[in-house]
Design an enzyme around this catalytic site. Structure first.
Site, short mmCIF file in Angstrom:
data_model
loop_
_atom_site.label_atom_id
_atom_site.label_comp_id
_atom_site.label_asym_id
_atom_site.label_seq_id
_atom_site.Cartn_x
_atom_site.Cartn_y
_atom_site.Cartn_z
N HIS A 166 0.78 -1.22 0.06
CA HIS A 166 0.13 -0.06 0.09
C HIS A 166 0.90 1.31 -0.04
O HIS A 166 0.34 2.40 0.23
CB HIS A 166 -0.85 -0.19 1.18
CG HIS A 166 -2.07 -1.26 1.19
ND1 HIS A 166 -3.04 -1.36 0.04
CD2 HIS A 166 -2.06 -2.19 1.91
CE1 HIS A 166 -3.37 -2.56 0.53
NE2 HIS A 166 -3.23 -2.93 1.50
N ALA B 120 0.34 3.15 3.95
CA ALA B 120 0.23 1.84 4.84
C ALA B 120 0.74 2.29 6.38
O ALA B 120 1.55 3.28 6.61
CB ALA B 120 1.07 0.74 4.38
N PRO B 121 0.07 1.75 7.31
CA PRO B 121 0.36 2.47 8.68
C PRO B 121 1.69 1.97 9.05
O PRO B 121 2.39 2.66 9.88
CB PRO B 121 -0.47 1.65 9.61
CG PRO B 121 -1.27 0.50 8.73
CD PRO B 121 -0.98 1.08 7.30
N ASP C 205 -1.81 -12.95 10.54
CA ASP C 205 -2.36 -12.55 9.58
C ASP C 205 -1.66 -13.26 8.14
O ASP C 205 -0.99 -12.52 7.48
CB ASP C 205 -2.06 -10.91 9.32
CG ASP C 205 -3.14 -10.39 8.30
OD1 ASP C 205 -3.88 -11.47 7.82
OD2 ASP C 205 -3.04 -9.38 7.82
#
Length: 492
Positions: A65, A69-70, A181
């Site tokens: 991303h 993105a974080p 994840d």
């Protein structure tokens, strides 16, 4: 399965995926699951990682991303040598540095050729960063869902899931059974195109302990109920990966299970796999996926039984992964095979006289577009003196008085009111002329911090590395410069 046609239909031609590569360590003779030639886990300074990533340049972002993105992942090079991936967490993650270090150290003890291993971390101030091996050949998600020329062959897909299971088995044997994840973006391909499991998923994403960032449709049911990840949750996620590999799409498990119950295997199978496996093998693969996706945790298989089920399905086991994926193997190219500019050629020969002539002819053209915001006070008070230092340095450089050039360019750099990649490049060559290759290497690296996609800086890095006797690393730098020029990125 609708995939038992005797002839495979070709879906594509040669792959277009590109990545800068290292020579692969020889792991063939190793015990499965044991470490290979990697440094021990260590702590890095923020400055080391800033330099390694060219100032955390946007051009070096490799996470899916981008900078939105974080937590952002960058590619980089430590001391212009070892390729690394650097994960930079957002500032709210890991507020307790001791907890971060403890978790990172535990993951950093793992060493396995099925993992993209964790090499170190950094925890200065609010900064939290992880440093791992860099994998140059993209993610499983890229090769499955967004391929450009060639879909992944069935034999390679089988190898991916087996190697992934072996990675999970190794982690479990070392007391790290929880993986957060697990998805197709966590599976990376090394310089030989062998699949590796990213070590980043062995650590929690952030202080909230959130273990799944993907769509809820792909989240283990018990995690939705309790918010806790278990070893069985990892098996469920592995089941979703089996579906990805079979279908070439990211199908929600509930929908896939409906198709399986209805024996609608054609809808579940990537049409590009037609003819590449038998009905029996396909049925066995689907059975394994459905077992992994059982609602009740206790009904899911453990990793050992997954390996036992996948091993007899393997095909073309003697064929290297890079051949199956039709991607050039790391280390295959030599300096002679690269397409280099005159400066690149001169640097590859360590012809310092020719480098000097080219740099003198180019002048400061490559500094165009470099950001230099100066206040009026800087212009009136410091600029004249600063510009005089640079002018004297340029005169000395032109007349090959490299000691004076170093002295004057250093004065210009130390004032710090202007940044110029060319000044660093010129001081770099001056250091090489004075047989100071380490200082030259440092300056080439600093030039890349200012201008991360400048081929000349990579070429000068190569000249310094060759002088230091580091031919493999020099070849890497020459290749980087050559690729950038091929993309037409010579100007800043």
């Amino acid at each position: 399965m609708g995939a038992s046609i005797s002839k495979s239909r070709p879906c594509c031609c040669r792959s277009q995926f590109k990545g800068t590569v290292l020579e692969a360590p020889d792991v063939e003779g190793e015990e499965k699951g044991e470490a290979y030639d990697l440094p021990h886990f260590r702590e890095f300074s923020f400055e080391q990682l800033r330099l390694a990533t060219s100032g955390f340049a946007v051009e070096n972002i490799v996470s899916e991303h981008g900078e939105k993105a974080p937590n952002v992942i960058y590619k980089g090079k430590l001391d212009a040598q070892r390729r690394i991936a650097v994960k930079r967490f957002n500032r709210s993650a890991w507020p307790d540095p001791s907890q971060f270090l403890e978790e990172a150290r535990a993951v950093g003890q793992l060493r396995n050729h099925r993992l993209a291993n964790l090499l170190g971390c950094c925890y200065e101030g609010n900064e939290r960063l992880l440093v791992a091996e860099y994998m140059p050949n993209e993610t499983l998600a890229k090769h499955l869902f967004h391929w450009e020329s060639q879909p992944m062959k069935w034999a390679m897909r089988l190898r991916v899931v087996l190697y992934l299971a072996e990675a999970l088995e190794y982690c479990t044997s070392k007391g790290r059974a929880l993986y957060h994840d697990l998805n197709a973006y966590r599976v990376l391909f090394d310089e030989s195109c062998n699949p590796r499991l990213s070590c980043f998923g062995l650590m929690k994403n952030s202080r909230d302990g959130k273990s799944y960032s993907t769509n809820l449709a792909f989240t283990p049911p018990e995690y939705l109920r309790t918010g806790r990840v278990t070893p069985e949750s990892v098996i469920y996620s592995f089941g979703t990966l089996l579906l990805d590999v079979l279908s070439g799409k990211h199908i929600p498990p509930s929908h896939a299970l409906d198709l399986i119950r209805g024996r609608d295997f054609n809808m579940l199978t990537d049409f590009c796999l037609e003819g590449q496996f038998s009905d029996e093998d396909g049925t066995e693969f689907v059975r394994l996926a459905s077992r992994c996706l059982q609602y009740e945790q206790r009904e899911r298989p453990n990793v050992k039984s997954i390996i036992h089920a996948l091993t007899p399905l393997q095909k073309e086991t003697e064929v290297p992964s890079y051949v199956l994926m039709d991607i050039p193997c790391g280390g295959a190219s030599s300096i002679e095979s690269l397409s280099l500019s005159p400066l690149g050629e001169a640097c590859s020969r360590m012809d310092l006289t020719a480098i000097h002539e080219i740099m003198e002819a180019v002048g400061y053209k490559d500094d165009e577009g470099t950001a230099n915001e100066l206040s009026f006070q800087m212009w009136t008070n410091q600029m004249q003196e600063t510009l005089n230092s640079k002018k004297k340095g340029d005169t000395a450089f032109r007349h090959k008085d490299f000691n004076t050039a170093i002295e004057c360019y250093t004065q210009f750099i130390d004032v710090g009111t202007m940044v110029s990649p060319t000044v660093f490049a010129r001081r770099c060559l001056s250091y090489l002329m004075n047989e100071m290759p380490q200082e030259a290497l440092n300056d080439a690296t600093q030039a890349l911090v200012i201008s991360p996609i400048w081929p000349s800086a990579f070429y000068l890095q190569a000249a310094a590395l060759l002088t230091l006797g580091m031919e493999k690393e020099a070849r890497e730098a020459l290749r980087d410069g050559s690729l950038l020029e091929a993309k037409g990125n010579g100007a800043h």
